[in-house]
Every structure is written in structure tokens, then in C-alpha cells.
Design a protein around this motif. Structure first.
Motif, short mmCIF file in Angstrom:
data_model
loop_
_atom_site.label_atom_id
_atom_site.label_comp_id
_atom_site.label_asym_id
_atom_site.label_seq_id
_atom_site.Cartn_x
_atom_site.Cartn_y
_atom_site.Cartn_z
N GLY A 147 3.76 8.56 -14.50
CA GLY A 147 3.34 7.50 -15.57
C GLY A 147 4.22 6.91 -16.54
N PRO A 148 5.19 6.12 -16.29
CA PRO A 148 5.24 5.21 -15.24
C PRO A 148 5.48 5.80 -13.87
N VAL A 149 5.22 4.75 -12.74
CA VAL A 149 5.52 5.37 -11.32
C VAL A 149 6.73 4.79 -11.05
N GLU A 152 11.14 4.31 -6.46
CA GLU A 152 11.49 4.96 -5.21
C GLU A 152 10.06 5.70 -4.63
N LEU A 153 9.21 6.22 -5.47
CA LEU A 153 7.91 6.76 -5.04
C LEU A 153 7.06 5.70 -4.42
N ALA A 154 6.80 4.47 -5.41
CA ALA A 154 6.01 3.33 -4.92
C ALA A 154 6.61 2.78 -3.31
N GLU A 155 7.88 2.83 -3.19
CA GLU A 155 8.46 2.33 -1.96
C GLU A 155 7.83 2.98 -0.81
N VAL A 156 8.05 4.47 -0.66
CA VAL A 156 7.56 5.32 0.18
C VAL A 156 6.07 5.29 0.40
N ALA A 165 -1.10 -0.89 -0.86
CA ALA A 165 -0.90 -2.41 -1.10
C ALA A 165 -1.23 -2.72 -2.52
N PRO A 166 -2.53 -2.67 -2.98
CA PRO A 166 -2.80 -3.23 -4.37
C PRO A 166 -2.02 -2.95 -5.19
N PHE A 167 -1.48 -1.63 -5.27
CA PHE A 167 -0.71 -0.96 -6.49
C PHE A 167 0.48 -1.47 -6.36
N ALA A 168 1.16 -1.41 -5.03
CA ALA A 168 2.56 -1.94 -4.62
C ALA A 168 3.01 -3.15 -5.38
N LYS A 169 2.13 -3.85 -5.65
CA LYS A 169 2.48 -5.10 -6.56
C LYS A 169 2.68 -4.93 -7.89
N LEU A 170 2.07 -3.69 -8.46
CA LEU A 170 2.13 -3.78 -9.95
C LEU A 170 3.65 -3.04 -10.23
N GLU A 174 2.46 -0.19 -15.04
CA GLU A 174 1.10 -0.60 -15.20
C GLU A 174 0.23 0.13 -14.58
N TYR A 175 0.75 1.39 -13.92
CA TYR A 175 -0.16 2.29 -13.32
C TYR A 175 0.23 3.45 -13.30
N ALA A 176 -0.41 4.66 -13.21
CA ALA A 176 -0.24 6.03 -13.22
C ALA A 176 -0.55 6.57 -11.82
#
Ligand code: IPM
Ligand code: MG
Length: 372
Positions: A147-149, A152-156, A165-170, A174-176
Motif C-alpha cells: 500500500g500503495p501497490v 509491477e505487481l498490478a501488471e502481473v 480487472a476492477p483494481f487494475a484501473k486504479l 488508491e488501493y492496498a
């Protein structure tokens, strides 16, 4: 040389008073032990930037068992604000020492007996006797958190899970994300500890607590591992329940349950519920048990608002000392201590404020010691 070497970690807040109370009864029992006091807790954080200093880790490596009182912990920003000025702005992060201790020393069993001692006015019902086996090193306590994410991790995650998908947009801030990590070996060993206990103590059933209907990967693995272990114990009945339903059923029919085994976070939750059924925080005792070391503590926290008042109930800590005696092989002393606690509760003459009385922490310890 004393027979046992015991680490003594009062911590802060009421931890200091309740450990002093435990010492009164251990001394009365005449336990042949050397007690080595270690620094841990809020004061270490403030002045050294580490609530669990290396010297205390080294100390724990040299003892047979330890008693731990309680320590204060505060949210990230409040913790940083209390650091000594020269330590501020260095990116020091407060992490619960007891959680670190459990992981560092692989204290994988969190054992929490919840027994309604006859005559305790706080009992939800007389006769309740539950034993919680909480996995103590994995799960949402693994400490793998972001947090923050990082992108690199979000892409994987986006590549590997369509549910992401819903989190990939953030944006990352804005998320943890906190990882719930459960291993097969970790799940099997806590289940085995629960079944071995049930077999040894002639208990009627083991219930596996989970949420495998939703948290399919991790809780699915936990449940599957526990069922695999259950096959080694054909004489012990086994069932399982979702954590939410478990809370409801426990309140409704506490006598339908006996030994409970759960992953770390559900075990944390359920053990507070079970403790409340047998008198609440003043009665919840706990053992963090590994292969080499075991650390015993009351389940309650440091209760800063009661600190220094000699007011809180030391029974949880005295029962933790009883657990320590069992672990040290001093089973006769352990049984005597439990009988003394039970006698004081049954008699009802000495009661701390939580039990509706006005006795002090010290008076409760002395009353128990007098029964020994
Ligand atoms: C417990 C406590 C701890 C935990 C806290 C103090 C970190 O609630 O021992 O149950 O969450 O494990
Ligand atoms: Mg807890």
C-alpha cells in the motif's frame, strides 16, 4: 544452576502488573527457575525505533520458555509521531513484536484454552470447555502487504487473474493489498497438533474453521490439508464450519464443540469469542508454541487506561503461567495452580473489577498463592 531458564518480558501498560502477579504464584509454587528479563514494547520503539530489539531476540534464543505481558501498538502515523526526534523521518515502521516473535521463532501453534471455571459470574454458560488451535505464522499475518501497490505487481495480477480487472484501473496509491498466504505444510502441522491433542486428551471432536466457500484457494488448501491429517486419527470425529456460521453456532450451542482448528486470522477472531464465553479478557490465556521455544501470554492487550492502577484481573496471565508449567513438564505444579485458580473463582470472595468485585491485581494473585 536453576532447572529452567525463563525469559521474562513484561512489555508495557498492564503487562507489567500482570506478569508481577504471575511471579507471585510461581514463587509460591517454588518453581526452580532463573528468570531473565528482556526489553520489549512501546518504550523500545520510542527510544530505539524497534519494539523488539535484537538483544531480546538473542535472549529468547537462550531460554526454555518465556512469559510475555502485553505491549501497546498504535497505527502507523501515531507510532511515527512518538518516535524520538532523531529517529523520525527514517522510514522506520512499527510492526507488532508478538507477530514478529511468532514468525522468527516459528511458534506455529497458538493454543488458547477457554474453560468456564465453575462459579465465575462472567461465564456465558457453566461447563463450557473449548480448545482453540490457531495457526500462528501464516495467513493474513504473513506481512506480505502493499500500500500503495507497485505497478509491477498490478501488471502481473492483471495478467494472471481476470477478477483483478476492477483494481487494475486504479492508481497504485488508491488501493492496498495484503496477501493471505497458507502453505500445505503449515496447515497440516497445525491440524496435526490439534488432532494429537484431541487424541491424547480424549476430546470428543475437532472442528476445522474456514471460509473455503469463498476464499477458495487458501482456505480450500487449509481444509483439504486438515482433512488429510484427520485420516491419521480415525477415532477422532471431525467436522468443519465456515467462520461466520461458526460464530453463530458457538453462541447457540457451545457444547457441540470441543477442539477448534483455524487459520491465523479466523483463529484470532474465534479465540476472542471463545474467551468472552468464559469470562472475557481477564480469563483468556495463550501459548505460542514451537519446536524449540514457547512463549506464554494473556490474550488481552496492554490496556493503557488501566496501567499502573493495580486493578486488572491477572487470572489470564496466571493461567498462561500454568500453560508454561505444562510445557516445561512441571505438570503437577500446573495442576495445582489450576486448582488454586478454580478454588478462588468458586469461592468468589476475591474478585477483580471485571468480575464485579473490588480486589486488586495483587490481592487476586495473593489469594491464588494462598490456595497453593
Ligand atoms: C492476539 C492479538 C494479536 C494478534 C495482536 C496484539 C497483534 O490480538 O494475540 O490475539 O492479532 O495476534
Ligand atoms: Mg487477538
Amino acid at each position: 544452576m536453576a532447572k529452567h531458564k525463563i525469559g521474562w518480558l513484561p512489555g508495557d501498560g498492564i503487562g507489567i502488573e500482570v506478569l508481577a502477579a504471575a511471579k507471585v504464584v510461581l514463587d509460591k509454587l517454588g518453581l526452580d527457575a532463573e528468570y531473565v528479563e528482556g526489553d520489549i514494547g512501546w518504550e523500545c520503539w520510542r527510544s530505539e525505533g524497534d519494539a523488539f530489539p535484537i538483544r531480546t531476540i538473542v535472549l529468547l534464543k537462550s531460554v526454555d520458555a518465556a512469559m510475555f505481558g502485553a505491549i501497546t501498538s498504535k497505527p502507523v502515523k501515531a507510532a511515527e509521531a512518538e518516535l524520538a526526534p532523531e529517529l523520525q523521518g527514517r522510514g522506520l515502521v512499527y510492526r507488532s513484536p508478538i507477530v514478529r516473535m511468532r514468525q522468527l521463532f516459528d511458534l506455529y501453534v497458538c493454543l488458547r484454552p477457554c474453560k468456564a471455571y465453575a462459579g465465575n459470574p462472567l461465564n456465558f454458560k457453566e461447563g463450557i470447555e473449548l480448545m482453540v488451535f490457531r495457526e500462528n505464522t501464516e495467513d493474513l499475518y504473513a506481512g506480505v502487504e502493499f500500500g500503495p501497490v507497485p505497478d509491477e505487481l498490478a501488471e502481473v495480477l492483471n495478467r494472471l487473474s481476470k477478477n483483478f480487472a476492477p483494481f487494475a484501473k486504479l492508481p497504485g496509491d488508491e488501493y492496498a493489498l495484503s496477501c493471505k498466504l497458507n502453505s500445505r505444510a503449515g496447515s497440516e502441522r497445525i491440524a496435526r497438533a490439534a488432532f494429537e491433542f484431541a487424541a491424547r486428551s480424549h476430546r470428543k471432536k475437532v472442528t476445522v474453521v474456514h471460509k473455503a466457500n469463498v476464499v477458495r484457494a487458501t482456505d480450500g488448501l487449509f481444509l483439504e490439508s486438515a482433512k488429510e491429517v484427520a485420516k491419521e486419527f480415525p477415532d477422532i470425529p471431525v467436522d468443519d464450519a465456515n467462520i461466520d456460521a461458526m460464530c453463530m453456532w458457538l453462541l447457540k450451542n457451545p457444547f457441540n464443540y470441543d477442539v477448534l482448528v483455524a487459520p491465523n486470522l479466523y483463529g484470532d477472531v474465534i479465540s476472542d469469542l471463545c474467551a468472552q464465553m468464559v469470562g472475557g479478557l481477564g480469563f483468556g490465556c495463550s501459548g505460542n508454541i514451537g519446536k524449540e521455544l514457547a512463549v506464554f501470554e494473556p490474550t488481552h492487550g496492554s490496556a493503557p487506561k488501566y496501567a499502573g492502577q493495580n486493578k486488572v484481573n491477572p487470572i489470564a496471565t496466571i493461567l498462561a503461567a500454568k500453560m508454561m508449567l505444562d510445557w516445561l513438564g512441571e505438570t503437577t505444579m500446573a495442576a495445582r495452580l489450576e486448582e488454586a485458580v478454580a478454588a478462588v473463582i468458586a469461592e468468589g470472595r476475591v474478585r477483580t473489577y471485571d468480575m464485579g468485585g473490588s480486589s486488586t491485581t495483587t490481592q487476586m494473585a495473593e489469594a491464588i498463592a494462598a490456595e497453593l
